[in-house]
Scaffold this active site. Structure first.
Site, PDB file in Angstrom:
ATOM      1  N   HIS A  73     -16.988 -14.904 -12.609  1.00  0.00           N
ATOM      2  CA  HIS A  73     -16.673 -15.464 -11.277  1.00  0.00           C
ATOM      3  C   HIS A  73     -17.322 -16.836 -11.068  1.00  0.00           C
ATOM      4  CE1 HIS A  73     -20.366 -13.139 -10.350  1.00  0.00           C
ATOM      5  NE2 HIS A  73     -20.578 -14.034  -9.423  1.00  0.00           N
TER       6      HIS A  73
ATOM      7  N   CYS B 277       8.728  -7.279   7.341  1.00  0.00           N
ATOM      8  CA  CYS B 277       8.547  -6.098   8.191  1.00  0.00           C
ATOM      9  C   CYS B 277       9.700  -5.914   9.171  1.00  0.00           C
ATOM     10  CB  CYS B 277       7.227  -6.214   8.949  1.00  0.00           C
ATOM     11  SG  CYS B 277       7.097  -7.752   9.882  1.00  0.00           S
TER      12      CYS B 277
END
Ligand SMILES: Cc1cc2nc3c(=O)[nH]c(=O)nc-3n(C[C@H](O)[C@H](O)[C@H](O)COP(=O)(O)O)c2cc1C
Length: 186
Positions: free
Chosen positions: A75, A158
Site C-alpha cells: 500500500h 436503481c
C-alpha cells in the site's frame, strides 16, 4: 499517447457503476497512462479483478495483507507510485470511511499513505447522494484536499432519475489528460 509515463491509481469501490470503471481503465491506458487498480471486496462482487487486470495489464490489489513483493509494503509502494489517484466509483461507504480516517482495507489504507492529488467520483442513488451524512463527508474530504468529479443527472440503475450517475469514462479521461497537460506547463 498524451499521458505517456503518467501513473494513475484507480480505486474502485462497490457500486453498480463498477462496469464504467472498466471502460475508464481502457480509455486511460489507450491515452498512454500506466494504470493500476485497487478494488474493495464489494467492488469484486460486481466485476472480477481479472477484468481489471486484463484491461490495465497490471496486477490488481484488494488484500492489504497479500504482500507479493517482500522488498516493499504494497500500500505504501502503490501510494508512492501514483501521480494521481482516482476513486471511481466512490460509494457512500468509502467516502464516509475516508472522511473519518478509517483505513480498514487496501483502498482506504493506500489513500492515507498517498501524497499525490486525489479525485473522488461519487456514484450512488439520488437519495443517498442527498443524505446529510454523505454531504457532510464530501465537504470534509474537500477540506482535506480531495477534488470531486460530480455525478451527473439522469436515469440511475436503481430506477430513480436524479443526480448520482458516475461521470462518463470519456469525460473523466479528458479531465485527466487536461490535468497532466496543465501540470507539464507549470
Ligand atoms: C446492486 C447494488 C448496487 C449498489 N450500488 C451502490 C452505489 O451505486 N453506490 C453506493 O454508494 N453503494 C452502492 N451499493 C452499496 C454498497 O455496495 C455497500 O454500501 C458496500 O458496503 C460498499 O462497500 P465499499 O465501499 O467497501 O466498496 C450497492 C449495493 C448493491 C447490492
Amino acid at each position: 499517447m498524451r499521458m505517456k509515463g503518467k501513473n494513475v491509481l484507480l480505486c474502485v469501490s462497490g457500486g453498480i457503476a463498477v462496469y464504467k470503471a472498466v471502460a475508464l481503465v481502457s480509455k486511460l491506458t489507450q491515452a498512454g497512462a500506466n494504470v493500476k487498480v485497487i478494488m474493495t471486496d464489494s467492488a469484486k462482487k460486481f466485476v472480477t479483478p481479472l477484468t481489471f487486470q486484463v484491461m490495465s495489464k497490471n496486477d490488481v490489489y484488494f488484500d492489504t495483507f497479500d504482500e507479493k513483493e517482500s522488498s516493499v509494503i504494497a500500500h505504501i509502494d502503490l501510494a508512492d507510485w501514483a501521480d494521481l489517484i482516482i476513486i471511481a466509483p466512490a460509494t457512500a461507504n468509502v467516502i464516509g470511511k475516508l472522511a473519518n480516517g478509517i483505513a480498514d482495507d487496501m483502498l482506504t489504507t493506500t489513500y492515507f499513505a498517498a501524497t499525490c492529488p486525489v479525485w473522488v467520483a461519487p456514484a450512488m442513488n439520488v437519495h443517498m447522494y442527498d443524505h446529510p451524512a454523505v454531504k457532510r463527508n464530501i465537504s470534509r474530504l474537500s477540506e482535506d484536499g480531495c477534488s470531486f468529479i460530480e455525478p451527473s443527472e439522469g436515469y440511475l440503475a436503481c430506477g430513480y432519475v436524479g443526480k448520482g450517475r458516475l461521470e462518463e469514462p470519456e469525460k473523466i479521461t479528458q479531465l485527466v489528460i487536461e490535468y497532466f497537460e496543465s501540470e507539464a506547463r507549470k
